[in-house]
Write a protein that holds these residues in place. Structure first.
Motif, PDB file in Angstrom:
ATOM      1  N   SER A 253     -57.163 134.531  18.116  1.00  0.00           N
ATOM      2  CA  SER A 253     -57.169 134.307  16.665  1.00  0.00           C
ATOM      3  C   SER A 253     -58.402 133.516  16.255  1.00  0.00           C
ATOM      4  O   SER A 253     -58.945 133.704  15.157  1.00  0.00           O
ATOM      5  CB  SER A 253     -55.876 133.631  16.186  1.00  0.00           C
TER       6      SER A 253
ATOM      7  N   PRO B   9     -59.970 126.642  22.261  1.00  0.00           N
ATOM      8  CA  PRO B   9     -58.694 127.348  22.286  1.00  0.00           C
ATOM      9  C   PRO B   9     -58.616 128.331  23.461  1.00  0.00           C
ATOM     10  O   PRO B   9     -59.644 128.793  23.955  1.00  0.00           O
ATOM     11  CB  PRO B   9     -58.657 128.090  20.948  1.00  0.00           C
TER      12      PRO B   9
ATOM     13  N   TYR C  79     -61.295 134.834  13.615  1.00  0.00           N
ATOM     14  CA  TYR C  79     -61.690 134.032  12.450  1.00  0.00           C
ATOM     15  C   TYR C  79     -63.196 133.774  12.465  1.00  0.00           C
ATOM     16  O   TYR C  79     -63.880 133.913  11.446  1.00  0.00           O
ATOM     17  CB  TYR C  79     -60.916 132.715  12.459  1.00  0.00           C
ATOM     18  N   TRP C  80     -63.717 133.413  13.632  1.00  0.00           N
ATOM     19  CA  TRP C  80     -65.157 133.093  13.729  1.00  0.00           C
ATOM     20  C   TRP C  80     -66.017 134.295  13.344  1.00  0.00           C
ATOM     21  O   TRP C  80     -67.129 134.129  12.836  1.00  0.00           O
ATOM     22  CB  TRP C  80     -65.510 132.632  15.155  1.00  0.00           C
TER      23      TRP C  80
ATOM     24  N   PRO D 272     -66.668 126.438  15.878  1.00  0.00           N
ATOM     25  CA  PRO D 272     -67.101 127.120  14.656  1.00  0.00           C
ATOM     26  C   PRO D 272     -65.974 127.084  13.613  1.00  0.00           C
ATOM     27  O   PRO D 272     -64.789 127.104  13.983  1.00  0.00           O
ATOM     28  CB  PRO D 272     -67.327 128.567  15.128  1.00  0.00           C
ATOM     29  N   GLY D 273     -66.349 127.018  12.356  1.00  0.00           N
ATOM     30  CA  GLY D 273     -65.338 127.044  11.306  1.00  0.00           C
ATOM     31  C   GLY D 273     -64.532 125.769  11.198  1.00  0.00           C
ATOM     32  O   GLY D 273     -63.503 125.732  10.520  1.00  0.00           O
TER      33      GLY D 273
ATOM     34  N   CYS E 202     -54.460 131.793  21.060  1.00  0.00           N
ATOM     35  CA  CYS E 202     -55.265 131.012  20.113  1.00  0.00           C
ATOM     36  C   CYS E 202     -56.736 131.400  20.199  1.00  0.00           C
ATOM     37  O   CYS E 202     -57.452 131.393  19.197  1.00  0.00           O
ATOM     38  CB  CYS E 202     -55.114 129.522  20.380  1.00  0.00           C
TER      39      CYS E 202
END
Lengths: 196, 469
Positions: free
Chosen positions: B258, B251, B262-263, B121-122, B255
């Motif tokens: 994070s 990740p 973010y997602w 994603p992203g 990671c």
């Protein structure tokens, strides 16, 4: 060829992409429509197909229906068209990947209204040898046999790439400092997206 | 500033924006296959260039490899061996990751890409293959590109794009039993035409989308390109997070934290503006099958071929008439009266474990009708292995299906294996173009359940008729 949704499988069937090469693909152009008994000893041209008619011998501009080049991303479709001698396609709309592939290979995609294209086709059909279409890339104008001129639009970047034959990777090469700077900040924002 | 899901990912990838409105978009993942990746790699090498970040470039063998048991570099496709061996050599010298024949990670690129946690994603994902938009199903901006653009992406880690307009397609309500993501996307394309999404990035949203499992979302986004869209995308949620956790390239550790943080920001803001909105009530969607040679020629399985009067303009009427001639149908032909000579379950659209389970549910304890050639090709070696763990392969084989190694197989014809001229094929694939599955073959697109039901009955069949429940 005023049909909608002419897909890239039709422009070059997968079976005609025989080598890891961009060359010599013109022979396979529209193979499913252009030949009868393709690949057999009885293979022969399909006389009913427009490009096989003597009046359209040496044609370098295609008039088509909407959503031209939809489907598979195969750039072979554009390489085959170019190899055959097609230099421009006029359609009411194009498949996005196909459009981009045209630009990358110096084949001019022109978007005009469907009604205009139908009118152009009619003028040409009456006398294909006498009635010629003219496209002026520098001013982005299509000139019809009856003298009428139709403007079309082209992104300035694409115009420059087509008229000056610029290489897209070289153009982007000038942006390497910006790309590196972007990556430095992106690594902080999205560290998880960078594989080590 | 109210932003759409697409805006957020796009803006976070704009490495440079130009006065003409275009941007250099940073590309996170590049996927290749031996069909078109081979030419991109060889052109790159001929130009004296190398991939800027080979760790972000992956390659698989899917298009040309045979899917017979015991396959090797030799293929039934004329010239196919050259594609396989050239790709292997070029991938090695470019230093990219290759999922070669025999590798347990091998499979169809768009199946492997999510299965291995490569597409996230992203992220931005590209592949010289039009069905790359599949990965929008996990919340990536994913799009198919040509070979030259693929060279550009490898050499510069970017692509220059003009930002597409944005459309939201909202699916409300609940799906009826045996109505799937495949039926949703065929229904949409039939209603708004194969060019309906032209120039748009499309967000699929609404309760029926949130109710879909990740594999269904991948199926739905897979056919965004048949709608002529730049791509399709779905906001990632906890289903996607669960799906990705512990995948090989996803990740991990800090990671992972994070990434999920973010997602969780990836959704369209309440007031975000779209250039176009479409709303579809799932109650209106039946198991859907195509009758013609464009994905827009789709109707409910219990319907009949429409009349030419629905075509808008002479151009579309000619296309429709040509399709009817090719498919040997006419206005009023009842779909369920059409006998089939072949049934195919596979492709980047519908070859994942949930697809095989759905088909197996119909097939269990039944036999394919006499005279029907039925084939199942799992989407990846891993899907095949997982299916075999559940004994699904026994269900397929006992029903009379061929059970194959993974690959694109007969989703398209490349001069090797294909169905016979004139064969009517009920198929879980994505394209029903003329000759797509062999010279003069007639392809009817449908969900795996509809394919299974039709294989059993020997004619196009509504899966609801064979509901084991």
């Amino acid at each position: 060829m005023l049909r909608a949704n002419i897909d890239t499988d039709t422009i070059i069937p997968s079976r005609e992409m025989k080598r890891v090469s961009k060359l010599g693909l013109g022979e396979g152009l529209f193979a499913g429509w252009r030949y009868l008994d393709r690949g057999k000893p009885t293979e022969r041209p399909n006389d009913g197909f427009v490009l096989n008619q003597p009046a359209y011998d040496g044609a370098s501009i295609l008039l088509t229906g909407d959503n031209m080049g939809c489907g598979s991303s195969r750039e072979h479709a554009v390489w085959a068209l170019k190899d055959y001698g097609i230099r421009s396609i006029i359609a009411p709309g194009f498949g996005a990947i196909f459009y981009s592939n045209c630009i990358r290979n110096g084949l001019l995609p022109v978007v005009l209204e469907a009604a205009t294209i139908a009118d152009l086709a009619e003028q040409i059909t009456t006398d294909p040898r006498a009635a010629q279409l003219e496209i002026d890339v520098s001013s982005c104008v299509v000139k019809a046999p009856d003298g009428q001129a139709y403007e079309f639009s082209l992104e300035p970047l694409y115009h420059k790439m087509l008229t000056q034959g610029l290489d897209a990777i070289d153009i982007t090469g000038k942006s390497f400092p910006e790309i590196e700077a972007f990556k430095r900040s992106d690594r902080i924002k999205r560290p998880w997206s960078y594989l080590e | 500033m109210q932003q759409t899901l697409f805006d957020k990912i796009w803006n976070d990838h704009a490495a440079q924006s130009f006065d003409d409105g275009s941007s250099l978009i940073y590309i996170d993942r590049i996927f290749l296959h031996e069909r078109t990746g081979s030419i991109a790699l060889s052109s790159l090498q001929d130009a004296g260039r190398t991939p800027k970040n080979p760790r972000h470039v992956f390659c698989t063998m899917d298009h040309i490899v045979d899917t017979f048991p015991g396959r090797g570099d030799d293929t039934s496709m004329p010239g196919g061996t050259e594609f396989i061996q050239t790709t292997r050599k070029l991938a090695l010298s470019a230093g990219i990751t290759l999922f070669d024949l025999g590798d347990p990670r091998q499979g169809i690129s768009h199946v492997v890409s999510s299965e291995q946690g490569i597409a996230l994603p992203g992220c931005t994902v590209v592949c010289p293959d039009s069905h790359t938009c599949t990965l929008g199903g996990i919340g990536a901006i994913a799009t198919g590109i040509g070979s030259s653009d693929c060279e550009h992406a490898m050499a510069t880690e970017t692509l220059r794009f003009f930002k597409p307009r944005q459309m939201r397609v909202t699916f409300t309500g609940h799906l009826h039993r045996w109505v799937t993501a495949k039926d949703m996307i065929l229904h949409l394309i039939a209603a708004y035409s194969a060019a309906g999404g032209s120039g748009f990035a499309i967000e699929f949203a609404g309760p029926a989308i949130r109710a879909l499992e990740v594999e269904g979302r991948l199926t739905l986004c897979n056919m965004a390109v048949e709608f002529s869209a730049f791509t399709g995308i779905i906001a990632p949620d906890e289903k996607v997070t669960r799906y990705l956790q512990n995948r090989p390239y996803a990740p991990s550790g800090q990671c992972w934290d994070s990434a999920t943080a973010y997602w969780s920001t990836l959704y369209s803001d309440d007031e975000a503006a779209f250039d176009r909105e479409i709303i579809i009530d799932c109650a209106d969607i039946a198991p859907t099958v195509t009758w013609g040679t464009s994905p827009q020629h789709a109707i409910a399985v219990n319907g009949s071929v429409p009349g030419l009067d629905i075509a808008q303009g002479p151009e579309l009427r000619e296309s429709m008439q040509r399709s009817m001639n090719y498919m040997d149908v006419e206005p009023g032909s009842v779909l369920q009266n059409l006998t089939v000579q072949a049934a195919f379950i596979g492709s980047c659209t519908n070859s994942r474990l949930s697809d095989l389970r759905a088909a197996a549910e119909i097939l269990r304890g039944r036999r394919v009708a006499p005279g029907v050639r039925a084939i199942c090709v799992p989407g990846s070696s891993q899907v095949k292995q997982s299916a075999e763990k559940e004994n699904l392969h026994r269900v397929f084989i006992d029903a009379g299906f061929e059970w194959r190694e993974s690959g694109c197989s007969m989703c398209f014809y490349a001069g090797g294996e294909g169905f016979a001229p004139g064969d009517r094929v009920i198929t879980s694939t994505n394209r029903n173009f003329e000759g797509r599955q062999g010279p003069a073959t007639r392809s009817h697109l449908a969900s795996p359940a509809t394919v299974a039901a039709s294989a059993i009955m020997g004619r196009i069949t509504d899966p609801r008729k064979l509901d084991p429940a």
